[in-house]
Scaffold this active site. Structure first.
Site, PDB file in Angstrom:
ATOM      1  CB  THR A  12      -0.955  -0.026   1.217  1.00  0.00           C
ATOM      2  OG1 THR A  12      -1.750  -1.210   1.119  1.00  0.00           O
ATOM      3  CG2 THR A  12      -1.865   1.182   1.242  1.00  0.00           C
ATOM      4  CG  ASN A  19      -6.124  -9.374  -4.757  1.00  0.00           C
ATOM      5  OD1 ASN A  19      -6.010  -8.754  -5.822  1.00  0.00           O
ATOM      6  ND2 ASN A  19      -7.013  -9.042  -3.838  1.00  0.00           N
ATOM      7  CD  GLN A  40      -1.666 -12.070  -3.913  1.00  0.00           C
ATOM      8  OE1 GLN A  40      -1.147 -13.175  -3.695  1.00  0.00           O
ATOM      9  NE2 GLN A  40      -2.326 -11.407  -2.961  1.00  0.00           N
ATOM     10  CB  SER A  80       2.908  -6.978   0.610  1.00  0.00           C
ATOM     11  OG  SER A  80       2.412  -5.750   1.052  1.00  0.00           O
ATOM     12  N   GLY A  81       5.845  -8.088   1.949  1.00  0.00           N
ATOM     13  CA  GLY A  81       6.521  -9.275   2.473  1.00  0.00           C
ATOM     14  C   GLY A  81       5.578 -10.344   2.994  1.00  0.00           C
ATOM     15  CG  HIS A  82       1.538  -9.482   4.634  1.00  0.00           C
ATOM     16  ND1 HIS A  82       0.262  -9.972   4.567  1.00  0.00           N
ATOM     17  CD2 HIS A  82       1.513  -8.264   4.039  1.00  0.00           C
ATOM     18  CE1 HIS A  82      -0.514  -9.071   3.961  1.00  0.00           C
ATOM     19  NE2 HIS A  82       0.221  -8.024   3.636  1.00  0.00           N
ATOM     20  CB  THR A 135      14.575   4.277  12.619  1.00  0.00           C
ATOM     21  OG1 THR A 135      15.076   5.542  13.040  1.00  0.00           O
ATOM     22  CG2 THR A 135      15.542   3.186  13.029  1.00  0.00           C
ATOM     23  CB  CYS A 151     -19.497 -12.032   3.371  1.00  0.00           C
ATOM     24  SG  CYS A 151     -19.586 -13.087   1.976  1.00  0.00           S
TER      25      CYS A 151
END
Ligand code: PLP
Length: 736
Positions: A72, A160, A190, A210-212, A248, A337
């Protein structure tokens, strides 16, 4: 039951080597990489080596590779950089195009960032979506038309939700051939670890990661910027990351991401593309067997080898999600949903899929760490879900109640904010539908057929055009002929005498009768009801369910007030029941509404009358406390307090309000106590039974706490003094 995590496109577990690296960066090498002492230099080495690895893995020997908080942020930086440059070019008199193009299926972070920075910078450019085809890939002909006017183009490497892999070479060719000078961002979130990347070799200007999404922690990401592409820092300050991204550095995240990149380089930790494709094929096979009505929403040849998106005819994504979750399989709805309504997926809508496929979509995604043993376990669990779904199709939702022991019951049918009711009696082998919501015809037909019941009548409480059309659609789905009288009432029926002496038509349902009381016929309350619901006293009716008694002297059947159990009043309110019998005798009648009244689909007549009276008197305080949303809130039990509560109340009844299909897939036991199954959709039928012991502690729970909160609220309103909802449901009660 062990979790089978199949939601890797949402996020992924952290690689053990990445956890070790993060711990090391926090415990041993915790220096600030900007410090010049040895501690700082050790941290700097971690940072530099992670960046060097990133360059090799991304195929980016040239250009900028900076660490940030995730995609993001990377998207914001790319959009800000592009729009600042475009503004300068325009001020210098260059023609740069007026369109900000983005793929119609982009992650929301992309169009939202474009709109945000366009507004903040006053750029005055126009956002336009690039359409996609049925395979989810960009429509290159449409792009060719738009490209000459494009200032920036944003496309994704892989989607995604569907896993659709974009034709990036095709897009590059179109931009090239149309002579476009547009800046090009490709969201590569992705793609990392699943598709080959050679960023510096192409014309992509910006690529966020994105790392996660690939086994690194949340809060760490990367942004690639092509050499020579415009760049404006999003954050300025201490000059970290060569003044490209101040603040940092997140050293634990960078060290962990470095470990993931090392695993990608080394090549044996993660599965190959071919191995992942073979695993996906096994999942597809298991799904096809488990759900014969399945349809896959993305063609295999253009999809990530780790993502499946599908819909099952006759099942909503909410039902499938609940089923999978109950079986310990964590998947995502392909759509956003809410408890009441499933919003169709904008991604699948953009692909032009029919509404049932976009509102019924489920996404199943795994990561490149998966192995055969995991896929074996996933397939076994999918098979189990399939067996349960097929049993449900065979009428489990209409099974006799284990709680009350009764073989007759009432199933709530809800959809689009409306409630309908299916009254059934297994001894009579018959059922009656009242106000079935539109769109549920196939489901109802399946349930009834599965339970082996004959449909004695398809009724409504309104005789307007919509009501008539709805009943005709259900009759057609049930294979019944079209003929029926007003409100769907059968041509031939018996009559029964009410407490006030009126004789009204009735039909038998096993040992009970269902009587019809037209609003114009009712006692003193009818005029008031007509005023409340706006009907003129005609065109609406309500139904009473109870046990008729034979008046031997008169040779006629009577339905005295004390023999009434339930009333189905549709949208007209309970006032139509006024005067049918003495108020005291009628108080316990369960009133079933056509839409929530006071937050519940059903309540006791006494409670319905009290809330109608308090609505009429504005300074009356509501009986229940109010939750954060302004809705009344039921008594709530936190999971940490459950053990003590159960120890204090040995007679407490644990009630699982999940639907039958979910309890079947994964029966719930809390602190060694097996729960009684009472699906929320069968609560109306059980209110009498539970209200007979209004002080007995009840602990209601479901998957996440939403449905149990509604059930507890309903019980509280109906007069139960001790009905609690377990906050967070079984999702948060895992340790119990
Ligand atoms: N782009 C895509 C394709 C994504 O899947 C996601 C996350 O779901 C994002 C961007 C945003 O990533 P993050 O929330 O990690 O910043």
């Amino acid at each position: 039951m062990q979790d089978i995590y199949l939601d890797a496109n949402a996020t992924s577990p952290v690689l053990p080597a990445a956890i070790d690296a993060a711990i090391d960066a926090m415990a041993s090498c915790f220096g600030n990489p900007s410090s010049s002492h040895a501690g700082g230099l050790r941290a700097r080495r971690i940072l530099d080596s992670a960046r060097e690895r990133a360059r090799r893995v991304l195929g980016a020997p040239f250009g900028r590779v900076l660490f940030n908080s995730g995609a993001t942020e990377g998207i914001q930086t790319a959009v800000l950089s592009a729009l600042c440059a475009l503004r300068e070019r325009r001020l210098a008199g260059e023609a740069c195009g007026e369109l900000l193009l983005y793929g119609a299926t982009e992650h929301k972070a992309v169009p939202e960032s474009l709109a945000h920075w366009n507004r903040v910078l006053g750029a005055g450019l126009a956002l336009q979506a690039i359409p996609v085809g049925a395979d989810g890939r960009h429509d290159l002909a449409a792009l060719r038309e738009l490209a000459p006017r494009a200032a920036m183009v944003c496309t994704m490497a892989a989607n995604n939700e569907t896993g659709a892999v974009s034709d990036l070479d095709g897009i590059a060719r179109v931009l090239e051939e149309s002579g476009s000078r547009a800046l090009w961002m490709v969201d590569c979130v992705q793609a990392l670890g699943k598709l080959p990347l050679a960023l510096s070799a192409g014309r992509i200007d910006y690529a966020p990661f994105s790392g996660h999404k690939l086994h690194a922690p949340k809060g760490i990401g990367m942004l690639y910027v092509r050499e020579g592409a415009p760049f404006t820092p999003l954050l300025t300050g201490g000059g970290q990351e060569a003044a490209q991204r101040s603040g940092t550095e997140n050293m634990a995240g960078i060290a962990a991401l470095g470990a993931v990149l090392a695993a990608l380089e080394e090549g044996s930790t993660f599965r190959s593309h071919a191995a992942m494709a073979a695993m996906r094929a096994r999942l597809v096979q298991a799904l096809r067997k488990a759900f014969p009505g399945i349809v896959f929403n993305t063609p295999d040849e253009h999809a990530l080898p780790t993502t499946l998106n599908f819909a099952v005819a006759g099942m909503q994504s909410r039902d499938l999600l609940d089923l999978f979750d109950a079986a310990g399989v964590r998947v995502s709805a392909g759509s956003a949903c809410s408890a009441a309504k499933a919003a169709p997926s904008y991604v699948l809508e953009a692909m032009g899929l029919p509404p049932w496929r976009s509102s019924g979509a489920v996404r199943l995604s795994f990561g490149p760490l998966a192995d055969d043993a995991f896929i074996d376990a996933a397939c076994a669990r999918i098979r189990r879900c399939g067996q349960v779904a097929q049993a449900a199709a065979h009428g489990a939702a209409l099974a006799p109640s284990s709680l009350s022991g009764q073989r007759h019951g009432v199933l709530q049918l809800s959809g689009e904010g409306r409630h309908g009711w299916l009254l059934f009696d297994h001894d009579a082998g018959a059922c009656v539908a009242i106000d079935a919501p539109a769109g549920q015809e196939a489901r109802i037909a399946g349930l009834v057929r599965g339970a082996g019941l004959r449909v004695a009548a398809v009724l409504g409480t309104a005789d307007d055009a919509a009501g008539r059309a709805g009943r005709a659609a259900l009759r057609a789905a049930l294979g019944l002929d079209a003929s029926a009288g007003p409100f769907g009432w059968p041509e031939e029926s018996a009559a029964v005498a009410l407490a006030d002496g009126r004789r009204v038509p009735c039909i038998a349902l096993g040992a009970q009768v269902l009587a019809r009381v037209d609003r114009g016929d009712a006692g003193p309350g009818a005029a008031q009801a007509a005023g409340i619901d706006g009907s003129a006293g005609t065109g609406r009716t309500c139904y009473l369910l109870g046990s008729a008694q034979r008046d031997v002297d008169a040779g006629k059947d009577r339905l005295p007030a004390a023999a009434l159990r339930m009333a189905f009043v549709g949208l007209g309110g309970a006032a139509a029941l006024d005067g049918i019998g003495p108020a005291r005798a009628m108080d316990g009648v369960i009133v079933c509404h056509g839409a929530d009244a006071g937050g519940s689909a059903c309540t006791r007549l006494a409670a319905a009358a009290a809330s109608a009276a308090s609505a009429a008197a504005p300074d009356c305080r509501p009986a229940a406390a109010e939750g954060a949303t302004g809705d009344p809130a039921p008594p709530a039990l936190q999971p940490v307090d459950l053990a003590a509560f159960l120890a204090r109340h040995g007679d407490a009844l644990l009630i699982d309000v999940r639907e039958a299909i979910e309890s079947e897939a994964g029966a719930a036991t809390l602190y060694g106590r097996r729960a009684s199954a009472l699906p929320l959709s069968r609560l109306a039928e059980h209110l009498h039974h539970l209200l007979a012991a209004p002080q007995r502690p009840l602990v209601l729970f479901c998957r996440s706490g939403n449905r149990s909160a509604r059930a507890a609220l309903c019980l509280q309103r109906a007069g139960h003094a001790n009905a609690w909802t377990l906050v967070g449901g079984i999702a948060l009660a895992d340790d119990c």
